[in-house]
Design a protein around this motif. Structure first.
Motif, short mmCIF file in Angstrom:
data_model
loop_
_atom_site.label_atom_id
_atom_site.label_comp_id
_atom_site.label_asym_id
_atom_site.label_seq_id
_atom_site.Cartn_x
_atom_site.Cartn_y
_atom_site.Cartn_z
N UNK A 150 79.82 36.99 22.56
CA UNK A 150 79.64 35.56 22.83
C UNK A 150 78.26 35.22 23.39
N UNK A 151 77.23 35.62 22.65
CA UNK A 151 75.86 35.40 23.12
C UNK A 151 75.42 33.95 23.02
N UNK A 152 76.13 33.14 22.22
CA UNK A 152 75.76 31.74 22.08
C UNK A 152 76.13 30.93 23.32
N UNK A 153 76.96 31.50 24.17
CA UNK A 153 77.36 30.82 25.41
C UNK A 153 76.32 31.07 26.49
N UNK A 154 76.20 30.11 27.39
CA UNK A 154 75.32 30.30 28.54
C UNK A 154 75.98 31.26 29.53
N UNK A 155 75.20 31.74 30.48
CA UNK A 155 75.74 32.63 31.51
C UNK A 155 76.89 31.96 32.25
N UNK A 156 76.72 30.71 32.61
CA UNK A 156 77.77 29.98 33.33
C UNK A 156 79.02 29.83 32.46
N UNK A 157 78.84 29.55 31.18
CA UNK A 157 79.98 29.41 30.28
C UNK A 157 80.74 30.73 30.16
N UNK A 158 80.03 31.85 30.10
CA UNK A 158 80.71 33.15 30.02
C UNK A 158 81.50 33.40 31.30
N UNK A 159 80.93 33.01 32.44
CA UNK A 159 81.64 33.16 33.72
C UNK A 159 82.93 32.35 33.71
N UNK A 160 82.82 31.10 33.30
CA UNK A 160 84.00 30.23 33.25
C UNK A 160 85.02 30.79 32.27
N UNK A 161 84.59 31.21 31.10
CA UNK A 161 85.49 31.75 30.09
C UNK A 161 86.26 32.95 30.63
N UNK A 162 85.56 33.86 31.29
CA UNK A 162 86.24 35.04 31.82
C UNK A 162 87.27 34.67 32.87
N UNK A 163 86.91 33.82 33.80
CA UNK A 163 87.83 33.46 34.88
C UNK A 163 89.05 32.69 34.36
N UNK A 164 88.83 31.84 33.37
CA UNK A 164 89.96 31.13 32.75
C UNK A 164 90.88 32.13 32.05
N UNK A 165 90.27 33.10 31.35
CA UNK A 165 91.06 34.10 30.64
C UNK A 165 91.85 34.98 31.60
N UNK A 166 91.39 35.09 32.82
CA UNK A 166 92.10 35.88 33.83
C UNK A 166 93.24 35.09 34.47
#
Length: 215
Positions: A150-166
């Motif tokens: 998911x390189x097209x996502x920003x660092x903040x978006x990857x953080x949010x995505x991971x925490x939501x997935x958890x």
């Protein structure tokens, strides 16, 4: 061989207690294990305070995955060598780990001796890739581009995505990242649009598939 007197200072990061204990037991004769943490955010904090020579980290870790943690570690502790110790052997993960600053990549199913070899190699300034992934990595690089991380996502978006997935709520994500719940929802909407996904369940599946969260 590792120096018998001046042991390299090693920081371990793995969210499975048995794995972490096994790694510590395996290494403590030849390394000075200065700390063990069980999530990516704790790893970044510990690395900054302990300043280890070598950091062993997994790809999939709670709160902050290993690849994003590695990007931060490269800036915070540039002298430390990063070795990924993981179940992920797909060439895509290897590539992203190296791009993030990894000097070594060892499969968890490898023989114990391989880990000490990897530490020796990276401390000499070399890159170590486990034989379990080398063939696939080379074949992928030469012939078939792997599915993109998911390189097209920003660092903040990857953080949010991971925490939501958890499984964290917007409020919990907001508290961890120091932003508002409305901002979290804004990021989620942008992530879905960017990745062509429609539901939170889709986000979870995507995060698991790309190593941002565990099943």
């Amino acid at each position: 061989m590792l120096h018998p007197i001046k042991k390299p200072r090693v920081l371990l990061a793995d969210d499975h207690s048995l794995v972490a204990a096994g790694l510590r037991s395996m290494l403590e004769q030849v390394c000075d294990v200065v700390g063990i943490v069980d999530n990516g955010r704790a790893l970044v904090q510990a690395a900054e305070s302990l300043n280890p020579d070598v950091i062993l980290l997994d790809i999939s870790m709670p709160e902050l995955n290993g690849v994003d943690a590695a990007r931060r570690l490269r800036k915070l502790v540039p002298r430390a060598k990063l070795i990924f110790v993981t179940m992920h052997t797909d060439a895509t993960f290897v590539r992203e780990a190296l791009r993030a600053g990894g000097s070594g990549y060892v499969a968890k199913q490898s023989a114990p001796r391989e880990l000490t070899t990897a530490i020796e190699e990276v401390l000499r300034g070399r890159t170590y890739l486990t034989p379990a992934v080398t063939k696939g990595f080379v074949n992928d690089a030469l012939h078939q581009p792997a599915a993109a991380m998911p390189g097209s996502l920003t660092t903040r978006q990857r953080e949010v995505l991971q925490l939501v997935a958890e499984g964290r709520s917007n409020k919990q994500v907001a508290a961890l990242l120091g932003i508002s719940a409305k901002t979290v929802e804004f990021h989620k909407s942008n992530i879905k649009r960017s990745l062509g996904l429609t539901t939170t369940a889709d986000l979870v599946k995507y995060a698991v598939r790309h190593g941002l969260a565990s099943e």
